[in-house]
Design a protein around this motif. Structure first.
Motif, PDB file in Angstrom:
ATOM      1  N   CYS A 176       0.735  -1.172   0.024  1.00  0.00           N
ATOM      2  CA  CYS A 176      -0.076   0.186  -0.007  1.00  0.00           C
ATOM      3  C   CYS A 176       0.823   1.168   0.096  1.00  0.00           C
ATOM      4  CB  CYS A 176      -1.092   0.174   1.139  1.00  0.00           C
ATOM      5  SG  CYS A 176      -2.090   1.486   1.134  1.00  0.00           S
ATOM      6  N   PRO A 177       0.668   2.168  -1.111  1.00  0.00           N
ATOM      7  CA  PRO A 177       1.582   3.327  -1.153  1.00  0.00           C
ATOM      8  C   PRO A 177       1.032   4.451  -0.054  1.00  0.00           C
ATOM      9  CG  PRO A 177       0.110   3.228  -2.932  1.00  0.00           C
ATOM     10  CD  PRO A 177       0.057   1.915  -2.217  1.00  0.00           C
ATOM     11  N   ALA A 178      -0.138   4.424   0.419  1.00  0.00           N
ATOM     12  CA  ALA A 178      -0.850   5.194   1.377  1.00  0.00           C
ATOM     13  C   ALA A 178      -0.492   4.779   2.780  1.00  0.00           C
ATOM     14  CB  ALA A 178      -2.335   5.272   0.907  1.00  0.00           C
ATOM     15  N   GLY A 179      -0.226   3.626   3.140  1.00  0.00           N
ATOM     16  CA  GLY A 179       0.010   3.192   4.387  1.00  0.00           C
ATOM     17  C   GLY A 179      -1.123   3.025   4.889  1.00  0.00           C
ATOM     18  N   ALA A 180      -2.325   2.566   4.130  1.00  0.00           N
ATOM     19  CA  ALA A 180      -3.577   2.263   4.579  1.00  0.00           C
ATOM     20  C   ALA A 180      -3.728   0.849   5.403  1.00  0.00           C
ATOM     21  CB  ALA A 180      -4.818   2.459   3.674  1.00  0.00           C
ATOM     22  N   ILE A 181      -2.779  -0.199   5.130  1.00  0.00           N
ATOM     23  CA  ILE A 181      -2.974  -1.369   5.617  1.00  0.00           C
ATOM     24  C   ILE A 181      -1.784  -1.740   6.514  1.00  0.00           C
ATOM     25  CG2 ILE A 181      -2.955  -4.001   5.197  1.00  0.00           C
ATOM     26  CD1 ILE A 181      -4.023  -3.082   2.092  1.00  0.00           C
TER      27      ILE A 181
END
Length: 511
Positions: A176-181
């Motif tokens: 995840c490039p958004a750090g959502a996981i």
């Protein structure tokens, strides 16, 4: 900040506040203050150089930010100090210390995520147009509320990240490039407010625990089949190729090629690519994606697809293509009979169905060694296995089973290579071996990994599954040395063992 679900199940609607954390040098903060106030924001200033004169009025502190977390309407921040990070809550205008927006003019970006969270704006000192766009967007959100699509559906029950404290699947965590996981105790934790909808995690999930909330597998398959059927009618033959990518990454394709503009092309992974080939398409090209981590995930997926195809004796008809000029250079499949595929419950199921068709068309048989694939076998060192059953009890797919006095059996079609069994084994007797067994019947046939010795219980005389007297178990040998009574108990069947343990406890109880 008030939160409510809109009538559309896949949308989050939030009404943010107007407290903005603004980070930069004192001189820059003073020059931008009027614009920020004009947008309706209450500024809280963090002077990163500490040497300037901060304007009077707004709350302000000198220092460097240690870390920032959250999203629009729910940011928290900590200041770096010699004694460790200190909460910046006193700088906020909210009682709970959160910030609604962050404008970051500092030399080094505070947010490390490739896709920053909603409400965070990284701006250059002289980027007036960028600041203007950000403030217009914020002002609109203050008036109308902030609408955030919920891109993913997550089924924690299907997630194989961990079971009973034993580590398992980690495929989606580094993607995840958004750090959502992030890792959780039993399942991963998905933060929908951070998810930016790249869907790169969806093809990686071997059980379908992560799926797009906007489109179901059946919808994707229907779209694919319609595109291929349309291309076949126009060209009076199977399409030469299918080019998949974000709309801005695609151009006019050569004759015979179909173009599939997708808002989240990383969500169309190897299962869709190979399904397209199984349905009659001769090549599949994937346009480069952004950010870099998503592109790396795509490259790994392309390598997996190419390895599967070449292992089946087929050309590597899946490749990356940055422009239309490179499309004809992709090797094409020979004419194959088209498959009849149905949308499966997971990417893995669809991928196996497509591979089964391609393998049958080429009369390919055997086992293809792979790297980090969601299918393969479990290898057990039989001389070290004690048939304790820990692996079978933890296996969520029922790929491993302990069948009474028969021993440990394994069904390869069910194994997703999550690693729970290997990590649970007290003897470290289990290893994973990713591969594709091309013979479907062999894949679905249970096979014996460890044959039970069926020793007879000294208590009742009945046979039972248990460790052989000559077992190579290091754990049992050490336990028997330290606790001789353990060897006596382990030789008994489960029923006699329970009675013996109860009797031991009764004798040890004070009278």
């Amino acid at each position: 900040m008030n939160t409510a679900r809109s009538p559309a199940a896949s949308v989050l609607h939030r009404v943010p506040g107007n407290c903005a954390l603004i980070i930069g040098s004192a001189d820059l903060l003073a020059r931008r203050l009027d614009m920020v106030r004009a947008a309706g924001l209450k500024p809280a200033l963090l002077d990163t150089d500490g040497g300037g004169s901060l304007p009077r009025g707004p709350r302000a502190l000198p220092g460097r930010l240690h870390d920032l977390s959250g999203w629009a309407g729910a940011f928290t921040a900590r200041l770096a100090t010699a004694r460790g990070p200190v909460d910046l809550a006193p700088l906020s205008y909210h009682a709970d210390g959160h910030f609604d927006w962050v404008l970051d003019f500092s030399d080094q970006a505070t947010c490390a995520a490739e896709l920053p969270p909603p409400g965070y704006y990284r701006l250059a000192a002289d980027d007036y147009p960028g600041l203007k766009r950000a403030l217009i967007e914020i002002a609109r959100s203050l008036r109308e509320g902030f609408v955030k699509p919920e891109y993913l559906r997550f089924d924690a029950v299907r997630c194989l990240h961990a079971r009973q404290g034993v580590a398992g699947c980690r495929r989606c965590l580094s993607t995840c490039p958004a750090g959502a996981i992030r890792a959780g105790s039993e399942a991963v934790h998905l933060e929908s407010m951070l998810c930016q909808g790249c869907l790169a995690c969806v093809p990686l999930c071997p059980t379908g625990a992560l799926q797009s909330s906007q489109r179901q597998p059946a919808d994707v398959m229907a779209d694919l089949e319609a595109r291929l059927a349309g291309g076949g009618r126009q060209a009076a033959a199977a399409p030469e190729g299918l080019w998949i990518g974000a709309p801005e990454a695609l151009a006019e394709a050569p004759a015979g090629w179909l173009v599939w503009p997708a808002e989240a092309p990383a969500g169309l992974g190897p299962a869709i690519w190979l399904a397209a080939l199984a349905l009659g398409c001769r090549r599949v090209a994937i346009a480069p994606a952004r950010p870099a981590s998503v592109q790396r995930t795509l490259q790994d997926a392309i390598a997996l697809a190419q390895g599967l195809l070449t292992g089946l004796g087929l050309p590597p008809a899946v490749a990356s293509a940055a422009d239309a000029l490179t499309l004809p250079a992709i090797p094409a499949l020979p004419p194959l009979p088209p498959a009849k595929l149905r949308a499966a419950g997971s990417e893995r199921d669809l991928l196996l169905a497509a591979l089964d068709h391609l393998a049958a068309a080429r009369s390919a048989a055997g086992a293809l060694p792979l790297v980090d694939a969601p299918f393969g076998e479990v290898v057990v060192e039989a001389e070290r296995c004690t048939l304790c059953g820990a692996c079978a009890r933890l296996c969520p797919q029922a790929a491993l089973s302990l069948a009474g006095v028969e021993g440990l059996t394994f069904t390869e079609a069910r194994c997703v290579q999550c690693g729970l069994c290997a990590n649970a084994c007290p003897e470290q007797a289990i290893a994973l071996r990713p591969r594709l067994l091309t013979d479907r019947s062999a894949r679905e046939m249970p096979r014996r990994l460890v044959q039970a010795t069926a020793p007879h219980c000294p208590g009742c005389g009945a046979p039972h599954a248990g460790p052989a007297p000559s077992t190579g178990s290091r754990v049992l040998a050490e336990q028997a040395r330290l606790r001789p009574e353990l060897a006596r108990l382990l030789a008994l069947c489960p029923e006699c063992r329970q009675r013996a343990m109860a009797a031991d406890l009764a004798r040890a109880a004070p009278t």
